[in-house]
Scaffold this active site. Sequence first.
Site, PDB file in Angstrom:
ATOM      1  N   GLY A 100      41.696  42.418  48.591  1.00 26.52           N
ATOM      2  CA  GLY A 100      40.612  42.285  47.618  1.00 26.52           C
ATOM      3  C   GLY A 100      39.462  43.233  47.940  1.00 26.52           C
ATOM      4  O   GLY A 100      39.479  43.939  48.959  1.00 26.52           O
ATOM      5  N   ASP A 101      38.488  43.272  47.029  1.00 29.01           N
ATOM      6  CA  ASP A 101      37.284  44.097  47.217  1.00 29.01           C
ATOM      7  C   ASP A 101      37.604  45.579  47.335  1.00 29.01           C
ATOM      8  O   ASP A 101      36.929  46.320  48.046  1.00 29.01           O
ATOM      9  CB  ASP A 101      36.482  43.626  48.450  1.00 29.01           C
ATOM     10  CG  ASP A 101      36.198  42.150  48.398  1.00 29.01           C
ATOM     11  OD1 ASP A 101      35.798  41.680  47.324  1.00 29.01           O
ATOM     12  OD2 ASP A 101      36.424  41.455  49.409  1.00 29.01           O
ATOM     13  N   GLY A 135      37.431  47.617  44.840  1.00 24.21           N
ATOM     14  CA  GLY A 135      36.650  48.371  43.848  1.00 24.21           C
ATOM     15  C   GLY A 135      37.321  48.365  42.484  1.00 24.21           C
ATOM     16  O   GLY A 135      37.181  49.319  41.711  1.00 24.21           O
ATOM     17  N   LYS A 136      38.002  47.266  42.189  1.00 24.80           N
ATOM     18  CA  LYS A 136      38.722  47.171  40.899  1.00 24.80           C
ATOM     19  C   LYS A 136      37.754  47.195  39.722  1.00 24.80           C
ATOM     20  O   LYS A 136      38.033  47.779  38.687  1.00 24.80           O
ATOM     21  CB  LYS A 136      39.550  45.876  40.838  1.00 24.80           C
ATOM     22  CG  LYS A 136      40.666  45.813  41.871  1.00 24.80           C
ATOM     23  CD  LYS A 136      41.410  44.502  41.816  1.00 24.80           C
ATOM     24  CE  LYS A 136      40.611  43.319  42.327  1.00 24.80           C
ATOM     25  NZ  LYS A 136      40.287  43.337  43.750  1.00 24.80           N
ATOM     26  N   ASN A 174      35.964  32.891  42.132  1.00 25.26           N
ATOM     27  CA  ASN A 174      36.014  33.369  43.517  1.00 25.26           C
ATOM     28  C   ASN A 174      35.928  34.896  43.538  1.00 25.26           C
ATOM     29  O   ASN A 174      35.530  35.490  44.523  1.00 25.26           O
ATOM     30  CB  ASN A 174      37.292  32.896  44.237  1.00 25.26           C
ATOM     31  CG  ASN A 174      38.567  33.126  43.432  1.00 25.26           C
ATOM     32  OD1 ASN A 174      38.518  33.518  42.259  1.00 25.26           O
ATOM     33  ND2 ASN A 174      39.708  32.857  44.024  1.00 25.26           N
ATOM     34  N   ALA A 175      36.317  35.541  42.439  1.00 28.96           N
ATOM     35  CA  ALA A 175      36.305  37.001  42.372  1.00 28.96           C
ATOM     36  C   ALA A 175      34.875  37.506  42.177  1.00 28.96           C
ATOM     37  O   ALA A 175      34.025  36.798  41.637  1.00 28.96           O
ATOM     38  CB  ALA A 175      37.167  37.469  41.212  1.00 28.96           C
ATOM     39  N   GLY A 176      34.636  38.723  42.615  1.00 24.46           N
ATOM     40  CA  GLY A 176      33.342  39.364  42.373  1.00 24.46           C
ATOM     41  C   GLY A 176      33.607  40.825  42.065  1.00 24.46           C
ATOM     42  O   GLY A 176      33.942  41.585  42.955  1.00 24.46           O
ATOM     43  N   HIS A 177      33.540  41.183  40.803  1.00 26.86           N
ATOM     44  CA  HIS A 177      33.831  42.564  40.397  1.00 26.86           C
ATOM     45  C   HIS A 177      32.517  43.269  40.068  1.00 26.86           C
ATOM     46  O   HIS A 177      31.826  42.888  39.123  1.00 26.86           O
ATOM     47  CB  HIS A 177      34.786  42.577  39.200  1.00 26.86           C
ATOM     48  CG  HIS A 177      36.133  42.004  39.541  1.00 26.86           C
ATOM     49  ND1 HIS A 177      36.994  41.485  38.617  1.00 26.86           N
ATOM     50  CD2 HIS A 177      36.761  41.886  40.733  1.00 26.86           C
ATOM     51  CE1 HIS A 177      38.090  41.070  39.225  1.00 26.86           C
ATOM     52  NE2 HIS A 177      37.965  41.299  40.512  1.00 26.86           N
ATOM     53  N   THR A 178      32.182  44.264  40.887  1.00 26.09           N
ATOM     54  CA  THR A 178      30.882  44.920  40.742  1.00 26.09           C
ATOM     55  C   THR A 178      31.011  46.195  39.917  1.00 26.09           C
ATOM     56  O   THR A 178      31.884  47.015  40.167  1.00 26.09           O
ATOM     57  CB  THR A 178      30.328  45.267  42.140  1.00 26.09           C
ATOM     58  OG1 THR A 178      30.314  44.069  42.911  1.00 26.09           O
ATOM     59  CG2 THR A 178      28.921  45.833  42.052  1.00 26.09           C
ATOM     60  N   GLN A 187      41.243  39.514  43.242  1.00 32.25           N
ATOM     61  CA  GLN A 187      41.636  39.466  44.658  1.00 32.25           C
ATOM     62  C   GLN A 187      42.534  40.682  44.969  1.00 32.25           C
ATOM     63  O   GLN A 187      42.286  41.747  44.438  1.00 32.25           O
ATOM     64  CB  GLN A 187      42.332  38.136  45.005  1.00 32.25           C
ATOM     65  CG  GLN A 187      41.381  36.959  45.077  1.00 32.25           C
ATOM     66  CD  GLN A 187      41.035  36.342  43.724  1.00 32.25           C
ATOM     67  OE1 GLN A 187      41.910  36.145  42.898  1.00 32.25           O
ATOM     68  NE2 GLN A 187      39.779  36.051  43.490  1.00 32.25           N
ATOM     69  N   ARG A 239      31.968  41.403  55.156  1.00 32.91           N
ATOM     70  CA  ARG A 239      33.419  41.612  55.178  1.00 32.91           C
ATOM     71  C   ARG A 239      33.824  42.205  56.517  1.00 32.91           C
ATOM     72  O   ARG A 239      33.101  43.034  57.073  1.00 32.91           O
ATOM     73  CB  ARG A 239      33.839  42.567  54.065  1.00 32.91           C
ATOM     74  CG  ARG A 239      33.536  42.012  52.683  1.00 32.91           C
ATOM     75  CD  ARG A 239      33.884  43.021  51.588  1.00 32.91           C
ATOM     76  NE  ARG A 239      33.470  42.507  50.296  1.00 32.91           N
ATOM     77  CZ  ARG A 239      32.966  43.254  49.309  1.00 32.91           C
ATOM     78  NH1 ARG A 239      32.824  44.551  49.469  1.00 32.91           N
ATOM     79  NH2 ARG A 239      32.618  42.702  48.170  1.00 32.91           N
ATOM     80  N   ASP A 248      34.100  58.228  50.385  1.00 36.60           N
ATOM     81  CA  ASP A 248      32.773  58.777  50.698  1.00 36.60           C
ATOM     82  C   ASP A 248      32.148  58.068  51.898  1.00 36.60           C
ATOM     83  O   ASP A 248      31.377  58.661  52.652  1.00 36.60           O
ATOM     84  CB  ASP A 248      31.851  58.644  49.468  1.00 36.60           C
ATOM     85  CG  ASP A 248      31.892  57.248  48.861  1.00 36.60           C
ATOM     86  OD1 ASP A 248      32.991  56.814  48.448  1.00 36.60           O
ATOM     87  OD2 ASP A 248      30.844  56.578  48.830  1.00 36.60           O
ATOM     88  N   SER A 280      37.606  57.793  43.743  1.00 37.72           N
ATOM     89  CA  SER A 280      36.258  57.345  43.413  1.00 37.72           C
ATOM     90  C   SER A 280      35.334  57.795  44.539  1.00 37.72           C
ATOM     91  O   SER A 280      35.577  57.488  45.706  1.00 37.72           O
ATOM     92  CB  SER A 280      36.263  55.818  43.281  1.00 37.72           C
ATOM     93  OG  SER A 280      34.938  55.357  43.237  1.00 37.72           O
TER      94      SER A 280
HETATM   95  P1  IMP Z   1      39.797  31.080  47.654  1.00 34.81           P
HETATM   96  O1  IMP Z   1      40.312  32.093  46.681  1.00 34.81           O
HETATM   97  O2  IMP Z   1      38.357  30.730  47.438  1.00 34.81           O
HETATM   98  O3  IMP Z   1      40.690  29.898  47.749  1.00 34.81           O
HETATM   99  O4  IMP Z   1      39.831  31.775  49.102  1.00 34.81           O
HETATM  100  C1  IMP Z   1      41.054  32.104  49.748  1.00 34.81           C
HETATM  101  C2  IMP Z   1      40.932  33.427  50.511  1.00 34.81           C
HETATM  102  O5  IMP Z   1      40.825  34.488  49.550  1.00 34.81           O
HETATM  103  C3  IMP Z   1      39.688  33.543  51.385  1.00 34.81           C
HETATM  104  O6  IMP Z   1      40.005  34.337  52.511  1.00 34.81           O
HETATM  105  C4  IMP Z   1      38.694  34.286  50.512  1.00 34.81           C
HETATM  106  O7  IMP Z   1      37.720  34.967  51.265  1.00 34.81           O
HETATM  107  C5  IMP Z   1      39.640  35.249  49.801  1.00 34.81           C
HETATM  108  N1  IMP Z   1      39.131  35.692  48.496  1.00 34.81           N
HETATM  109  C6  IMP Z   1      39.063  34.991  47.350  1.00 34.81           C
HETATM  110  N2  IMP Z   1      38.562  35.738  46.365  1.00 34.81           N
HETATM  111  C7  IMP Z   1      38.331  36.949  46.885  1.00 34.81           C
HETATM  112  C8  IMP Z   1      37.839  38.174  46.341  1.00 34.81           C
HETATM  113  O8  IMP Z   1      37.526  38.304  45.154  1.00 34.81           O
HETATM  114  N3  IMP Z   1      37.751  39.216  47.214  1.00 34.81           N
HETATM  115  C9  IMP Z   1      38.133  39.119  48.510  1.00 34.81           C
HETATM  116  N4  IMP Z   1      38.592  38.001  49.060  1.00 34.81           N
HETATM  117  C10 IMP Z   1      38.702  36.934  48.256  1.00 34.81           C
END
Ligand code: IMP
Length: 443
Positions: free
Chosen positions: A12-13, A15-16, A38-42, A224, A305, A333, A413
Amino acid sequence: MANLLVLGTQWGDEGKGKIVDLLTPAFEVVARYQGGHNAGHTVWVRGRKIVLHLIPSGILHPGTLCVIGNGLVISPAAFFTETADLEAQGVDASPGRIAVSRGAHLIMPWHPLSERVSEDRRGEKKIGTTCRGIGPAYEDKAARLGVRAGDLADLSVLREKIADNVAAKDPVFRAFGLPALDAEAIFREYAGWAEKLGPYLRDVSELLDERMKRGDRVLFEGAQGALLDLDHGTYPFVTSSSSTAGGAATGLGVGPRTIHGVLGITKAYTTRVGCGPFPTELDNETGRTIGSRGDEFGATTGRARRCGWFDAVAVRYACRVNGVDRIALTKPDVLAGLGDIPVCTGYRYKGRPLKSFPAEPWILKDVVPEYRKLPGWPESLHRAAEPASLPKTFVDYVRVLEDLVETKVAIVSTGVERGETVFFESELRGLVDLAKVRAAASV
Ligand code: IMP
């Protein structure tokens, strides 16, 4: 030119968000297929940072339909916080722009509560989840107890499902000293969401079918990363959904043949949030330098991270599991000026070389990575607008990565903004209508 699946090839993370936003002008629809908030797309647009959690990263382009598939779990509160934030920034987040599957499961108030208990109980063995209730919502889906977005359409069904859940969970909540669940209060809260969410709800499978039949192109958006996939990731240190390519078909109700190409988003180094093995981790000053240069802090939880060198064994595995056609390489970069750059080319386990990536964490935690040092590049990559203006040492580095992961790089990128991107045009032929992407970028 047709439909494209964009997913992460690491933990995950990668840079999608930036790449999906950048490519959206070549598609009429952007469809998320799994995960939740749980996702964070910037996405950065002209110096403005926008973080998306549930809503597809195509939302910033007016006219694009954003779809949330049945494979997601949705917190109505998180959804409406996000739509309100977008509206406050002048982005239309109305039902005309966003369709939510009636089959998506809802995150209910008991989910984050029980997740905290289960993470605490695991102690040293905890997963390090985002504690958003994602895992427990998927658990209830598999247990056939879940409340789906479509259930909001009939309040008597909603009331009964909440009552059934509260009856099932009450003894467990009591045993762990959690506050008693008030079925009536929960019903009232969700009945309120029913009215607001109703206009967004659709049969997403049918909607996508109609759109594709009329010639619209779909960008399928993963969240993810492949190594966090429930089946193919480093189980149990994974998320609870299918982040790999197969998840797009089940998570949206489309046939596998509607996916015409797969673009893997790959960071030039490796990061991981939460617990679990990480063979190339740099628990030292270099790791911290990469972390601060790369701004490696969770977009959802703010957690730092873990950082490490590029792991070609892991990315090659992800390319295989997902059938990745081409790679978009992000954040090289960050490595500029760091001197020679080690890249992990293989693993040894108990003295023997391993043929491929072992997803079992009890093996992965004991592998010894083998590194090859590649010459670094002192020059900044930010100003490069085309492949010819990239430093030669960097291009050589890209060629070595391609050989190691057996997949060609099509996009590099070089910064957070849309314009900080280099396309290897011939590698994108047939996957993306680059003219449309370029035309939008120049507006
Ligand atoms: P959950 O998705 O909250 O159940 O977390 C399970 C695992 O996935 C943990 O290690 C989280 O840190 C990781 N995780 C969940 N969503 C992301 C994401 O968007 N980016 C990176 N790691 C993630």
